[in-house]
Write an enzyme that holds these catalytic residues in place. Structure first.
Site, PDB file in Angstrom:
ATOM      1  N   LYS A 184     -10.662   0.105 -13.046  1.00  0.00           N
ATOM      2  CA  LYS A 184      -9.453  -0.185 -13.950  1.00  0.00           C
ATOM      3  C   LYS A 184      -8.936  -1.556 -13.412  1.00  0.00           C
ATOM      4  CE  LYS A 184      -5.186   0.312 -14.922  1.00  0.00           C
ATOM      5  NZ  LYS A 184      -4.942  -1.066 -15.448  1.00  0.00           N
ATOM      6  N   GLY A 237      -2.359  -0.960  -4.705  1.00  0.00           N
ATOM      7  CA  GLY A 237      -1.240  -1.419  -5.407  1.00  0.00           C
ATOM      8  C   GLY A 237       0.042  -1.015  -4.768  1.00  0.00           C
ATOM      9  N   SER A 238       1.122  -0.934  -5.407  1.00  0.00           N
ATOM     10  CA  SER A 238       2.447  -0.655  -5.016  1.00  0.00           C
ATOM     11  C   SER A 238       2.567   0.773  -4.348  1.00  0.00           C
ATOM     12  CB  SER A 238       3.574  -1.079  -5.886  1.00  0.00           C
ATOM     13  OG  SER A 238       3.324   0.066  -7.097  1.00  0.00           O
ATOM     14  N   THR A 239       3.355   0.833  -3.336  1.00  0.00           N
ATOM     15  CA  THR A 239       3.701   2.172  -2.591  1.00  0.00           C
ATOM     16  C   THR A 239       4.234   3.135  -3.715  1.00  0.00           C
ATOM     17  OG1 THR A 239       3.904   1.329  -0.551  1.00  0.00           O
ATOM     18  CG2 THR A 239       5.016   3.225  -1.080  1.00  0.00           C
ATOM     19  N   GLU A 240       5.308   2.715  -4.481  1.00  0.00           N
ATOM     20  CA  GLU A 240       5.577   3.458  -5.520  1.00  0.00           C
ATOM     21  C   GLU A 240       4.890   4.012  -6.526  1.00  0.00           C
ATOM     22  OE1 GLU A 240       7.823   0.611  -8.298  1.00  0.00           O
ATOM     23  OE2 GLU A 240       8.464   2.285  -9.613  1.00  0.00           O
ATOM     24  N   GLY A 242       1.582   4.308  -5.751  1.00  0.00           N
ATOM     25  CA  GLY A 242       0.661   5.044  -5.005  1.00  0.00           C
ATOM     26  C   GLY A 242       1.246   6.612  -4.721  1.00  0.00           C
ATOM     27  N   GLU A 259      -4.446   1.998  -0.968  1.00  0.00           N
ATOM     28  CA  GLU A 259      -3.875   0.994  -0.125  1.00  0.00           C
ATOM     29  C   GLU A 259      -2.688   0.263  -0.542  1.00  0.00           C
ATOM     30  OE1 GLU A 259      -5.282  -0.187   2.552  1.00  0.00           O
ATOM     31  OE2 GLU A 259      -7.171   1.054   2.650  1.00  0.00           O
ATOM     32  N   CYS A 293      -0.372  -8.437   0.316  1.00  0.00           N
ATOM     33  CA  CYS A 293      -0.287  -7.269   1.123  1.00  0.00           C
ATOM     34  C   CYS A 293       0.173  -7.416   2.513  1.00  0.00           C
ATOM     35  CB  CYS A 293      -0.843  -5.983   0.845  1.00  0.00           C
ATOM     36  SG  CYS A 293      -2.672  -6.172   1.446  1.00  0.00           S
ATOM     37  N   GLU A 390       9.576  -5.074   0.053  1.00  0.00           N
ATOM     38  CA  GLU A 390       8.314  -5.950   0.103  1.00  0.00           C
ATOM     39  C   GLU A 390       8.700  -6.886  -1.164  1.00  0.00           C
ATOM     40  OE1 GLU A 390       4.682  -4.541  -1.859  1.00  0.00           O
ATOM     41  OE2 GLU A 390       3.456  -5.469  -0.233  1.00  0.00           O
TER      42      GLU A 390
HETATM   43  P1  NAD Z   1       0.946  -1.666  -8.937  1.00  0.00           P
HETATM   44  O1  NAD Z   1       1.060  -0.339  -8.160  1.00  0.00           O
HETATM   45  O2  NAD Z   1       1.996  -2.066 -10.008  1.00  0.00           O
HETATM   46  O3  NAD Z   1      -0.551  -1.536  -9.915  1.00  0.00           O
HETATM   47  C1  NAD Z   1      -1.532  -1.699  -9.316  1.00  0.00           C
HETATM   48  C2  NAD Z   1      -2.590  -0.792 -10.368  1.00  0.00           C
HETATM   49  O4  NAD Z   1      -2.310   0.473 -10.815  1.00  0.00           O
HETATM   50  C3  NAD Z   1      -2.942  -1.740 -11.700  1.00  0.00           C
HETATM   51  O5  NAD Z   1      -4.185  -1.556 -11.898  1.00  0.00           O
HETATM   52  C4  NAD Z   1      -1.864  -0.795 -12.583  1.00  0.00           C
HETATM   53  O6  NAD Z   1      -2.350  -0.969 -13.886  1.00  0.00           O
HETATM   54  C5  NAD Z   1      -2.194   0.548 -12.046  1.00  0.00           C
HETATM   55  N1  NAD Z   1      -1.182   1.503 -12.460  1.00  0.00           N
HETATM   56  C6  NAD Z   1       0.155   1.430 -12.657  1.00  0.00           C
HETATM   57  N2  NAD Z   1       0.900   2.346 -12.769  1.00  0.00           N
HETATM   58  C7  NAD Z   1      -0.270   3.474 -12.944  1.00  0.00           C
HETATM   59  C8  NAD Z   1      -0.364   5.015 -12.834  1.00  0.00           C
HETATM   60  N3  NAD Z   1       0.983   5.540 -13.055  1.00  0.00           N
HETATM   61  N4  NAD Z   1      -1.291   5.544 -12.741  1.00  0.00           N
HETATM   62  C9  NAD Z   1      -2.487   5.097 -12.711  1.00  0.00           C
HETATM   63  N5  NAD Z   1      -2.548   3.436 -12.308  1.00  0.00           N
HETATM   64  C10 NAD Z   1      -1.434   2.857 -12.529  1.00  0.00           C
HETATM   65  O7  NAD Z   1       0.741  -2.867  -8.142  1.00  0.00           O
HETATM   66  P2  NAD Z   1       0.489  -4.282  -8.321  1.00  0.00           P
HETATM   67  O8  NAD Z   1       1.664  -5.008  -8.785  1.00  0.00           O
HETATM   68  O9  NAD Z   1      -0.670  -4.685  -9.192  1.00  0.00           O
HETATM   69  O10 NAD Z   1       0.108  -5.269  -7.008  1.00  0.00           O
HETATM   70  C11 NAD Z   1       0.822  -5.340  -5.829  1.00  0.00           C
HETATM   71  C12 NAD Z   1       1.067  -4.479  -4.877  1.00  0.00           C
HETATM   72  O11 NAD Z   1      -0.205  -4.039  -4.536  1.00  0.00           O
HETATM   73  C13 NAD Z   1       1.681  -4.545  -3.735  1.00  0.00           C
HETATM   74  O12 NAD Z   1       2.719  -3.521  -3.367  1.00  0.00           O
HETATM   75  C14 NAD Z   1       0.778  -4.976  -2.552  1.00  0.00           C
HETATM   76  O13 NAD Z   1       1.451  -4.891  -1.275  1.00  0.00           O
HETATM   77  C15 NAD Z   1      -0.171  -3.789  -3.041  1.00  0.00           C
HETATM   78  N6  NAD Z   1      -1.631  -4.342  -2.363  1.00  0.00           N
HETATM   79  C16 NAD Z   1      -1.975  -3.797  -1.169  1.00  0.00           C
HETATM   80  C17 NAD Z   1      -3.070  -3.976  -0.427  1.00  0.00           C
HETATM   81  C18 NAD Z   1      -3.546  -3.249   0.532  1.00  0.00           C
HETATM   82  O14 NAD Z   1      -4.731  -3.441   0.982  1.00  0.00           O
HETATM   83  N7  NAD Z   1      -2.855  -2.366   1.178  1.00  0.00           N
HETATM   84  C19 NAD Z   1      -3.690  -5.018  -0.902  1.00  0.00           C
HETATM   85  C20 NAD Z   1      -3.438  -5.669  -1.953  1.00  0.00           C
HETATM   86  C21 NAD Z   1      -2.245  -5.297  -2.621  1.00  0.00           C
END
Ligand code: NAD
Length: 486
Positions: A184, A237-240, A242, A259, A293, A390
């Site tokens: 996704k 994605g975001s810690t929140e 995650g 991640e 990130c 962040e």
């Molecule tokens: P996000 O958490 O908003 O979304 C990430 C993904 O999760 C998207 O595909 C989104 O549609 C999906 N998502 C959102 N809510 C969901 C839910 N309730 N259940 C399942 N999936 C859901 O993050 P973002 O804004 O797309 O990306 C930015 C974040 O990603 C930053 O915090 C960044 O640090 C982190 N990031 C981490 C790494 C790493 O390797 N550690 C790499 C890149 C980005």
């Protein structure tokens, strides 16, 4: 080549392109202009069910996981060949959907994506077990060995900030291990990964191996996470989010790789080569508009070099040309969407209100698109929001320190623990400090030298598990032990 005029934007399920069952779409906007780039399938639970069913049928039927590893590797190499053939097209799609300079796509995202496919293609026929000697069982000798088996159906949930590269960080080891996948993409950057599904079809992956559903996180993403047909979730994605995923996945004991966010320190010691450090630190701060990130937003500087660093980073920020991602002179594009631009602008305002000294940038630009000027603060203190949260934008804070101990204490004073960089010419200092930093990756005299062969992941609130390297391959397998009592 110029900007594409159309983009693949449907779902890819069981080897077929499909619109969302409801017919719903969402508009993906170009970050640098706000114009609609594509109407993308907006999937609901029914679409996710269909994608998981396709992946399940393919996995349970065993065609893919029982294919000789060398054959899975051949297909991954074929996908790499096709991506290399179409590298310019993908660089343009990424530049348009992310609003990020084309040059960065050519130099970073495309080469790394292709290399990652090839690296894991090479592992596909090397999923070896171990033979383990024991004292035997009830006086009888035993022969014990382990085998590594694909976990099953893997849900790959990807962010917008480096969509193709991070998608492939997950896709390549999952497929090499023999899993089938439902990917996704982020609703903010779905286009390059959707185009990649087209290349997978062309490469000849069997139907149901690589499925892709577009849609919103809280609907399509959440359905995927809770789906009983999914065995493994790999999320970046975001810690929140995650945290939500970890909670939702727990009752079914799904295997998890998370991640998450970062708040990386970049430590400049008194003995650093300052010219090299400034270049590296500015890259770590401003590449991808600071939307990485590993963004090195907390710049910790020995007091003896503090004024020089503040001046040089302010100069570096002011020299950045913002603009059209396809223009060869552009060094920085726009943030991903208006909401994110407003959040970054609000964090900049919080820095001013909390007493940090603004030495460069500071404002969002009023023209079309979601631009924020590269911004540098001096005089940061650990409690400020710009030091704790962040930001995910081109905003750095410079902070002085007086001793190595204080640098380590400041560096570790964060809930995050993804990465750090350290600038020193003293080899003993470098290797004394590196183990004290509570992060998954330390770069010495460089910023974040990512490579498919190196594990990537975080300590603390930055996540669980690792992408890339042999470690990631193992994360898509279960280890089974077989004991023969002789
Ligand atoms: P996000 O958490 O908003 O979304 C990430 C993904 O999760 C998207 O595909 C989104 O549609 C999906 N998502 C959102 N809510 C969901 C839910 N309730 N259940 C399942 N999936 C859901 O993050 P973002 O804004 O797309 O990306 C930015 C974040 O990603 C930053 O915090 C960044 O640090 C982190 N990031 C981490 C790494 C790493 O390797 N550690 C790499 C890149 C980005």
């Amino acid at each position: 080549m110029s900007a594409p005029t159309s983009y693949p934007s449907r779902n890819f399920i069981a080897g077929e392109w499909r619109a969302a069952i409801s017919g719903a779409t969402f508009a993906k906007l170009a970050p640098t202009s706000g114009a609609v780039l594509a109407e993308v399938a907006n999937s609901s639970a029914a679409d996710v069910d269909a994608a998981v069913a396709a992946a399940r049928v393919q996995f349970d039927g065993g065609e893919w996981s029982r294919l000789p590893g060398a054959e899975r590797g051949r297909l991954l190499n074929k996908l790499a060949d096709l991506l290399a053939r179409d590298a310019e097209r993908f660089a343009h799609i990424l530049a348009m959907e992310q609003g990020r300079p084309l040059m960065e796509m050519r130099m970073l995202d495309l080469p790394m994506s292709i290399d990652t496919l090839r690296y894991f293609a090479g592992w596909a026929d090397k999923l070896e077990g171990r033979q383990i000697p024991t004292a035997g069982f009830m006086g009888r000798p035993t022969l014990n060995y382990t085998i590594r088996e694909a976990i099953g159906v893997a849900a790959l949930i990807v962010p917008w900030n480096a969509p193709l590269m991070i998608g492939i960080w997950k896709l390549a080891p999952a497929l090499a291990a023999g899993c089938t996948v439902v990917l996704k993409p982020s609703e903010d950057a779905p286009l390059a990964l959707t185009a990649l599904a087209g290349l997978a079809a062309e490469a000849g992956f069997p139907a149901g191996v690589f499925n892709l559903v577009n849609g919103m996180g809280p609907e399509a993403g959440a359905t995927l996470v809770k789906h009983p047909g999914v065995d493994k979730i790999s999320f970046t994605g975001s810690t929140e989010v995650g945290r939500i995923i970890a909670r939702e996945a727990a009752p079914l004991f799904k295997r998890l790789t998370l991640e998450l966010g970062g708040k990386a320190p970049q430590i400049i010691c008194a003995d650093a080569n300052l010219d090299a450090a400034i270049m590296g630190v500015a890259m770590g701060l401003f590449v991808n508009q600071g939307q990485t990130c590993a963004a090195g937003t907390r710049i910790l500087v020995h007091r003896s070099r503090y004024d020089d660093v503040v001046g040089a980073l302010a100069g570096a920020a002011k020299s950045v040309t913002l603009g059209d991602p396809l223009d060869a002179n552009t060094r920085m594009g726009a943030l991903i969407n208006a909401r994110h631009r407003d959040r970054v602008a609000a964090l900049i305002q919080s820095g001013i209100a909390e007493g940090a000294a603004l030495v460069a940038g500071g404002e969002a630009l009023p023209e079309n698109g979601f631009f924020v000027r590269p911004t540098v603060f001096a005089g940061g203190t650990p409690q400020m929001r710009i030091m704790r949260e962040e930001i995910f934008g081109p905003v750095g804070v410079v902070v002085p320190f007086d001793s190595d101990e204080e640098a380590v204490q400041l560096a570790n004073d964060t809930p995050f623990g993804l990465s750090a960089s350290l600038w020193t010419q003293d080899i003993a200092r470098a290797h004394t400090l590196a183990p004290k930093l509570r992060v998954g990756a330390v770069a010495i005299n460089g910023w974040s030298p990512l490579d498919a062969r190196l594990p990537w992941g975080g300590y603390k609130d930055s996540g669980v598990g690792r992408d890339l390297s042999r470690t990631a391959l193992d994360a898509y397998t279960e280890e089974k032990v077989v004991s023969v009592v002789m």
